[in-house]
Design a protein around this motif. Sequence first.
Motif, PDB file in Angstrom:
ATOM      1  N   PHE A  37       0.830  -1.200   0.000  1.00 32.04           N
ATOM      2  CA  PHE A  37       0.000   0.000   0.000  1.00 32.04           C
ATOM      3  C   PHE A  37       0.866   1.252   0.000  1.00 32.04           C
ATOM      4  CE2 PHE A  37      -2.317   3.320   2.354  1.00 32.04           C
ATOM      5  CZ  PHE A  37      -3.374   3.490   1.479  1.00 32.04           C
ATOM      6  N   ASN A  38       1.899   1.275   0.835  1.00 30.14           N
ATOM      7  CA  ASN A  38       2.784   2.437   0.897  1.00 30.14           C
ATOM      8  C   ASN A  38       3.563   2.611  -0.404  1.00 30.14           C
ATOM      9  OD1 ASN A  38       2.040   3.299   3.436  1.00 30.14           O
ATOM     10  ND2 ASN A  38       3.581   2.076   4.470  1.00 30.14           N
ATOM     11  N   GLY A  39       3.930   1.509  -1.048  1.00 29.38           N
ATOM     12  CA  GLY A  39       4.635   1.598  -2.320  1.00 29.38           C
ATOM     13  C   GLY A  39       3.788   2.270  -3.385  1.00 29.38           C
ATOM     14  N   GLN A  40       2.500   1.944  -3.418  1.00 24.82           N
ATOM     15  CA  GLN A  40       1.600   2.590  -4.371  1.00 24.82           C
ATOM     16  C   GLN A  40       1.454   4.071  -4.065  1.00 24.82           C
ATOM     17  OE1 GLN A  40      -1.986   0.314  -4.047  1.00 24.82           O
ATOM     18  NE2 GLN A  40      -1.368  -1.151  -5.627  1.00 24.82           N
ATOM     19  N   MET A  41       1.369   4.399  -2.796  1.00 24.05           N
ATOM     20  CA  MET A  41       1.246   5.814  -2.417  1.00 24.05           C
ATOM     21  C   MET A  41       2.497   6.599  -2.796  1.00 24.05           C
ATOM     22  SD  MET A  41      -1.711   6.420  -1.170  1.00 24.05           S
ATOM     23  CE  MET A  41      -1.485   7.939  -0.311  1.00 24.05           C
ATOM     24  N   VAL A  42       3.661   6.013  -2.574  1.00 18.79           N
ATOM     25  CA  VAL A  42       4.912   6.691  -2.922  1.00 18.79           C
ATOM     26  C   VAL A  42       4.986   6.900  -4.431  1.00 18.79           C
ATOM     27  CG1 VAL A  42       7.421   6.388  -3.010  1.00 18.79           C
ATOM     28  CG2 VAL A  42       6.189   5.980  -0.888  1.00 18.79           C
ATOM     29  N   LEU A  43       4.617   5.906  -5.203  1.00 22.52           N
ATOM     30  CA  LEU A  43       4.630   6.027  -6.655  1.00 22.52           C
ATOM     31  C   LEU A  43       3.661   7.105  -7.127  1.00 22.52           C
ATOM     32  CD1 LEU A  43       5.739   4.902  -9.319  1.00 22.52           C
ATOM     33  CD2 LEU A  43       3.843   3.277  -9.304  1.00 22.52           C
ATOM     34  N   MET A  44       2.476   7.139  -6.546  1.00 20.86           N
ATOM     35  CA  MET A  44       1.497   8.156  -6.917  1.00 20.86           C
ATOM     36  C   MET A  44       2.012   9.558  -6.566  1.00 20.86           C
ATOM     37  SD  MET A  44      -2.526   8.413  -5.916  1.00 20.86           S
ATOM     38  CE  MET A  44      -2.233   8.885  -4.230  1.00 20.86           C
ATOM     39  N   LEU A  45       2.632   9.710  -5.406  1.00 13.59           N
ATOM     40  CA  LEU A  45       3.181  11.008  -5.012  1.00 13.59           C
ATOM     41  C   LEU A  45       4.324  11.438  -5.922  1.00 13.59           C
ATOM     42  CD1 LEU A  45       3.084  10.711  -1.127  1.00 13.59           C
ATOM     43  CD2 LEU A  45       1.658  12.143  -2.572  1.00 13.59           C
ATOM     44  N   LYS A  46       5.153  10.487  -6.351  1.00 12.64           N
ATOM     45  CA  LYS A  46       6.237  10.812  -7.288  1.00 12.64           C
ATOM     46  C   LYS A  46       5.668  11.322  -8.611  1.00 12.64           C
ATOM     47  CE  LYS A  46      10.294   9.361  -5.571  1.00 12.64           C
ATOM     48  NZ  LYS A  46      11.428  10.207  -5.424  1.00 12.64           N
ATOM     49  N   MET A  47       4.608  10.671  -9.099  1.00 16.53           N
ATOM     50  CA  MET A  47       3.995  11.096 -10.359  1.00 16.53           C
ATOM     51  C   MET A  47       3.384  12.488 -10.228  1.00 16.53           C
ATOM     52  SD  MET A  47       2.377   7.436 -11.588  1.00 16.53           S
ATOM     53  CE  MET A  47       1.108   8.208 -12.522  1.00 16.53           C
ATOM     54  N   GLN A  48       2.711  12.762  -9.111  1.00 14.72           N
ATOM     55  CA  GLN A  48       2.147  14.090  -8.889  1.00 14.72           C
ATOM     56  C   GLN A  48       3.247  15.145  -8.774  1.00 14.72           C
ATOM     57  OE1 GLN A  48      -0.372  13.640  -5.454  1.00 14.72           O
ATOM     58  NE2 GLN A  48      -2.200  13.452  -6.733  1.00 14.72           N
ATOM     59  N   ASN A  49       4.340  14.792  -8.139  1.00 10.85           N
ATOM     60  CA  ASN A  49       5.463  15.709  -7.987  1.00 10.85           C
ATOM     61  C   ASN A  49       6.052  16.062  -9.345  1.00 10.85           C
ATOM     62  OD1 ASN A  49       7.413  17.271  -6.779  1.00 10.85           O
ATOM     63  ND2 ASN A  49       8.746  15.550  -6.324  1.00 10.85           N
ATOM     64  N   LEU A  50       6.209  15.063 -10.215  1.00  9.33           N
ATOM     65  CA  LEU A  50       6.730  15.316 -11.554  1.00  9.33           C
ATOM     66  C   LEU A  50       5.780  16.205 -12.357  1.00  9.33           C
ATOM     67  CD1 LEU A  50       8.864  14.783 -13.731  1.00  9.33           C
ATOM     68  CD2 LEU A  50       7.550  12.749 -14.367  1.00  9.33           C
ATOM     69  N   GLN A  52       3.657  18.420 -11.156  1.00 13.37           N
ATOM     70  CA  GLN A  52       3.764  19.765 -10.605  1.00 13.37           C
ATOM     71  C   GLN A  52       5.048  20.453 -11.048  1.00 13.37           C
ATOM     72  OE1 GLN A  52       0.432  20.347  -9.592  1.00 13.37           O
ATOM     73  NE2 GLN A  52       1.587  21.752  -8.364  1.00 13.37           N
ATOM     74  N   GLU A  53       6.130  19.692 -11.133  1.00 15.96           N
ATOM     75  CA  GLU A  53       7.403  20.256 -11.578  1.00 15.96           C
ATOM     76  C   GLU A  53       7.304  20.719 -13.028  1.00 15.96           C
ATOM     77  OE1 GLU A  53      11.748  18.459 -12.558  1.00 15.96           O
ATOM     78  OE2 GLU A  53      10.897  17.908 -10.616  1.00 15.96           O
ATOM     79  N   ILE A  54       6.674  19.927 -13.878  1.00 19.80           N
ATOM     80  CA  ILE A  54       6.498  20.303 -15.284  1.00 19.80           C
ATOM     81  C   ILE A  54       5.617  21.535 -15.396  1.00 19.80           C
ATOM     82  CG2 ILE A  54       5.435  19.549 -17.454  1.00 19.80           C
ATOM     83  CD1 ILE A  54       6.475  16.733 -16.811  1.00 19.80           C
ATOM     84  N   GLU A  55       4.536  21.580 -14.611  1.00 19.08           N
ATOM     85  CA  GLU A  55       3.652  22.750 -14.659  1.00 19.08           C
ATOM     86  C   GLU A  55       4.362  24.003 -14.155  1.00 19.08           C
ATOM     87  OE1 GLU A  55       0.094  21.687 -12.577  1.00 19.08           O
ATOM     88  OE2 GLU A  55      -0.582  20.346 -14.186  1.00 19.08           O
ATOM     89  N   SER A  56       5.167  23.873 -13.127  1.00 12.94           N
ATOM     90  CA  SER A  56       5.923  25.029 -12.618  1.00 12.94           C
ATOM     91  C   SER A  56       6.933  25.523 -13.656  1.00 12.94           C
ATOM     92  CB  SER A  56       6.653  24.661 -11.331  1.00 12.94           C
ATOM     93  OG  SER A  56       5.743  24.366 -10.320  1.00 12.94           O
ATOM     94  N   ALA A  57       7.573  24.587 -14.328  1.00 12.90           N
ATOM     95  CA  ALA A  57       8.519  24.969 -15.374  1.00 12.90           C
ATOM     96  C   ALA A  57       7.793  25.663 -16.520  1.00 12.90           C
ATOM     97  CB  ALA A  57       9.271  23.744 -15.878  1.00 12.90           C
ATOM     98  N   ALA A  58       6.609  25.182 -16.878  1.00 10.88           N
ATOM     99  CA  ALA A  58       5.828  25.809 -17.951  1.00 10.88           C
ATOM    100  C   ALA A  58       5.398  27.222 -17.566  1.00 10.88           C
ATOM    101  CB  ALA A  58       4.608  24.945 -18.287  1.00 10.88           C
ATOM    102  N   VAL A  59       5.025  27.420 -16.316  1.00  8.66           N
ATOM    103  CA  VAL A  59       4.662  28.761 -15.842  1.00  8.66           C
ATOM    104  C   VAL A  59       5.871  29.690 -15.932  1.00  8.66           C
ATOM    105  CG1 VAL A  59       3.972  30.081 -13.803  1.00  8.66           C
ATOM    106  CG2 VAL A  59       2.762  27.985 -14.389  1.00  8.66           C
ATOM    107  N   ALA A  60       7.047  29.200 -15.573  1.00  9.21           N
ATOM    108  CA  ALA A  60       8.265  30.011 -15.655  1.00  9.21           C
ATOM    109  C   ALA A  60       8.572  30.387 -17.099  1.00  9.21           C
ATOM    110  CB  ALA A  60       9.439  29.264 -15.029  1.00  9.21           C
ATOM    111  N   VAL A  61       8.388  29.440 -18.036  1.00  8.10           N
ATOM    112  CA  VAL A  61       8.606  29.747 -19.454  1.00  8.10           C
ATOM    113  C   VAL A  61       7.606  30.794 -19.926  1.00  8.10           C
ATOM    114  CG1 VAL A  61       8.392  28.792 -21.786  1.00  8.10           C
ATOM    115  CG2 VAL A  61       9.720  27.578 -20.068  1.00  8.10           C
ATOM    116  N   GLY A  62       6.345  30.645 -19.549  1.00  3.95           N
ATOM    117  CA  GLY A  62       5.334  31.639 -19.919  1.00  3.95           C
ATOM    118  C   GLY A  62       5.673  33.017 -19.394  1.00  3.95           C
TER     119      GLY A  62
END
Length: 166
Positions: A37-50, A52-62
């Motif tokens: 269960f914790n492994g799935q949660m960690v994987l889901m959090l990693k995907m959300q983090n990535l 968010q990182e892409i969206e933050s980078a896109a905002v910076a480019v804009g």
Amino acid sequence: MNNLLKHWLIKYRNREEGFTFLECLVAIIILSMAFAFNGQMVLMLKMQNLKQEIESAAVAVGKDVLDDLRFQLGKNINNVSVTGNTPTTLTDRISFGHTFDADVYVCTDPPTVETDTDNPNQLKVSNCPSGSTDALIRYIVVQVIDKKRDNEKIYTVQTNFAQLQR
């Protein structure tokens, strides 16, 4: 009752201390379920983090694209050509280690930005009027596109710029 207690104490007094096989097996099963269960949660959090990182980078480019345009427009509003419905594409804008393209629409009248019918999570510019180029106002729409994700439009920002007369 007293006899039963004496019998139990005599029977189990000489027994070695430790866990039985069944107790160990139950503990291993419970721990493996918790780790799964914790492994799935960690994987889901990693995907959300990535994401968010892409969206933050896109905002910076804009923001960078808009700052460049504001600088050019601030010198002379006619320095930036009106694009109409055909955007100017700025390629290979890098932010936070991600590479993006940016479609820039410069209009003389308010543009129409609506939800894309093919992809309801994205916006598209359906109309960018390019009438009078003598106007002292420009409407700008910047769409930041991620090349690695099938040219997905990650971020859309719309603003206007007015040059004050001297």
